[in-house]
Design a protein around this motif. Structure first.
Motif, PDB file in Angstrom:
ATOM      1  N   ASP A  10       0.756  -1.128   0.008  1.00  0.00           N
ATOM      2  CA  ASP A  10      -0.011   0.018   0.096  1.00  0.00           C
ATOM      3  C   ASP A  10       0.804   1.317  -0.033  1.00  0.00           C
ATOM      4  N   ALA A  11       2.138   1.103  -0.151  1.00  0.00           N
ATOM      5  CA  ALA A  11       3.137   2.291  -0.038  1.00  0.00           C
ATOM      6  C   ALA A  11       3.913   2.285  -1.227  1.00  0.00           C
ATOM      7  N   LEU A  12       4.448   3.420  -1.457  1.00  0.00           N
ATOM      8  CA  LEU A  12       5.416   3.526  -2.479  1.00  0.00           C
ATOM      9  C   LEU A  12       6.806   2.928  -2.196  1.00  0.00           C
ATOM     10  N   PHE A  13       7.585   2.357  -2.853  1.00  0.00           N
ATOM     11  CA  PHE A  13       9.040   1.962  -2.722  1.00  0.00           C
ATOM     12  C   PHE A  13       9.809   2.453  -3.314  1.00  0.00           C
ATOM     13  N   PHE A  14      10.915   3.146  -3.222  1.00  0.00           N
ATOM     14  CA  PHE A  14      11.819   3.911  -3.536  1.00  0.00           C
ATOM     15  C   PHE A  14      13.223   3.112  -3.343  1.00  0.00           C
ATOM     16  N   ASN A  15      13.956   2.946  -4.649  1.00  0.00           N
ATOM     17  CA  ASN A  15      15.384   2.498  -4.611  1.00  0.00           C
ATOM     18  C   ASN A  15      16.048   3.502  -4.725  1.00  0.00           C
ATOM     19  N   PHE A  16      17.462   3.412  -4.064  1.00  0.00           N
ATOM     20  CA  PHE A  16      18.442   4.265  -4.047  1.00  0.00           C
ATOM     21  C   PHE A  16      18.904   4.721  -5.653  1.00  0.00           C
ATOM     22  N   THR A  35       3.882  13.922   1.777  1.00  0.00           N
ATOM     23  CA  THR A  35       4.566  12.931   0.869  1.00  0.00           C
ATOM     24  C   THR A  35       3.481  11.674   0.663  1.00  0.00           C
ATOM     25  N   PRO A  36       3.525  10.868  -0.210  1.00  0.00           N
ATOM     26  CA  PRO A  36       3.035   9.611  -0.074  1.00  0.00           C
ATOM     27  C   PRO A  36       3.475   8.643   0.880  1.00  0.00           C
ATOM     28  N   LEU A  37       2.764   7.707   1.545  1.00  0.00           N
ATOM     29  CA  LEU A  37       3.211   6.964   2.441  1.00  0.00           C
ATOM     30  C   LEU A  37       4.081   5.947   1.504  1.00  0.00           C
ATOM     31  N   HIS A  38       5.626   5.896   1.926  1.00  0.00           N
ATOM     32  CA  HIS A  38       6.610   5.241   1.308  1.00  0.00           C
ATOM     33  C   HIS A  38       7.485   4.783   2.373  1.00  0.00           C
ATOM     34  N   SER A  52       7.190  23.628  11.008  1.00  0.00           N
ATOM     35  CA  SER A  52       6.502  22.323  11.775  1.00  0.00           C
ATOM     36  C   SER A  52       6.089  21.660  10.914  1.00  0.00           C
ATOM     37  N   ALA A  53       6.143  20.096  11.032  1.00  0.00           N
ATOM     38  CA  ALA A  53       5.274  19.365  10.008  1.00  0.00           C
ATOM     39  C   ALA A  53       4.568  18.050  10.969  1.00  0.00           C
ATOM     40  N   SER A  54       3.748  17.419  10.227  1.00  0.00           N
ATOM     41  CA  SER A  54       2.980  16.297  10.605  1.00  0.00           C
ATOM     42  C   SER A  54       3.551  15.390   9.912  1.00  0.00           C
ATOM     43  N   HIS A  55       4.236  14.263  10.693  1.00  0.00           N
ATOM     44  CA  HIS A  55       4.757  13.100  10.321  1.00  0.00           C
ATOM     45  C   HIS A  55       4.331  11.975  10.892  1.00  0.00           C
ATOM     46  N   SER A  56       4.142  10.786   9.984  1.00  0.00           N
ATOM     47  CA  SER A  56       3.700   9.435  10.289  1.00  0.00           C
ATOM     48  C   SER A  56       4.847   8.589  10.251  1.00  0.00           C
ATOM     49  N   PHE A  57       5.150   7.937  11.297  1.00  0.00           N
ATOM     50  CA  PHE A  57       6.248   6.815  11.156  1.00  0.00           C
ATOM     51  C   PHE A  57       5.721   5.501  11.866  1.00  0.00           C
ATOM     52  N   LYS A  58       5.917   4.599  11.067  1.00  0.00           N
ATOM     53  CA  LYS A  58       5.332   3.234  11.752  1.00  0.00           C
ATOM     54  C   LYS A  58       3.971   3.265  12.158  1.00  0.00           C
ATOM     55  N   GLY A  59       3.241   3.963  11.320  1.00  0.00           N
ATOM     56  CA  GLY A  59       1.800   4.311  11.836  1.00  0.00           C
ATOM     57  C   GLY A  59       1.425   5.369  12.916  1.00  0.00           C
ATOM     58  N   GLU A  60       2.528   5.765  13.534  1.00  0.00           N
ATOM     59  CA  GLU A  60       2.217   6.854  14.629  1.00  0.00           C
ATOM     60  C   GLU A  60       2.461   8.174  14.128  1.00  0.00           C
ATOM     61  N   LYS A  61       1.498   9.190  14.410  1.00  0.00           N
ATOM     62  CA  LYS A  61       1.463  10.599  14.087  1.00  0.00           C
ATOM     63  C   LYS A  61       2.329  11.477  15.019  1.00  0.00           C
ATOM     64  N   PRO A  74      16.183   1.429   6.370  1.00  0.00           N
ATOM     65  CA  PRO A  74      15.570   1.067   4.962  1.00  0.00           C
ATOM     66  C   PRO A  74      14.493   0.353   5.517  1.00  0.00           C
ATOM     67  N   TYR A  75      13.539   0.150   4.444  1.00  0.00           N
ATOM     68  CA  TYR A  75      12.254  -0.627   4.637  1.00  0.00           C
ATOM     69  C   TYR A  75      11.224  -0.080   5.684  1.00  0.00           C
ATOM     70  N   GLU A  76      11.243   1.019   6.369  1.00  0.00           N
ATOM     71  CA  GLU A  76      10.360   1.661   7.363  1.00  0.00           C
ATOM     72  C   GLU A  76       9.647   2.522   6.654  1.00  0.00           C
ATOM     73  N   GLN A  77       8.257   2.275   6.858  1.00  0.00           N
ATOM     74  CA  GLN A  77       7.249   3.325   6.149  1.00  0.00           C
ATOM     75  C   GLN A  77       7.256   4.474   6.972  1.00  0.00           C
ATOM     76  N   HIS A  78       7.084   5.672   6.241  1.00  0.00           N
ATOM     77  CA  HIS A  78       6.880   6.988   6.718  1.00  0.00           C
ATOM     78  C   HIS A  78       6.034   7.853   5.670  1.00  0.00           C
ATOM     79  N   GLN A  79       5.773   8.959   6.382  1.00  0.00           N
ATOM     80  CA  GLN A  79       5.076   9.938   5.378  1.00  0.00           C
ATOM     81  C   GLN A  79       5.059  11.231   5.892  1.00  0.00           C
TER      82      GLN A  79
END
Length: 116
Positions: A10-16, A35-38, A52-61, A74-79
């Protein structure tokens, strides 16, 4: 560190390499409010430089403010989520080997402490 990319359907995945980053490190300033969830296959260190920003990391805002430093493994979702506040951040992307080399210059224990 999670390495099962299937978890991120359900998230975008970016490769270096696909990001066309040059060398082992890449940096840029970023001021897009959302940003999209990625996730990605590299470490990302970012610093909120203004606002300031609202940031979601591992589902916690969380609300993060100027001076906040975040390390995303690497491989941890955030947005970055929509927020009524504006922000700007400095982003440093680095491959795992480069991040380990930087950590090892401080102490051989730093990389393990940050990735376990």
């Amino acid at each position: 560190m999670i390495e099962d990319k299937a978890m991120y359907k359900d998230a975008l995945f970016f490769n270096f390499a696909n990001q066309k980053y040059n060398g082992e490190l890449h940096y840029h300033f970023y001021n897009t409010p959302t940003t999209p969830l990625h996730s990605h296959d590299y470490f990302e260190l970012f610093v909120i430089t203004q606002g300031s920003a609202s940031h979601s990391f591992k589902g916690e805002k969380q609300t993060i403010t100027a001076g906040t430093v975040c390390l995303i493994a690497p491989y941890e979702q955030h947005q970055f989520l929509k927020s009524k506040h504006a922000h700007e951040h400095f982003n440093l992307a680095m491959e795992s080997a480069s991040f380990k080399q930087i950590c090892d210059t401080l102490s051989p224990k730093v990389y393990s402490a940050l990735t376990n």
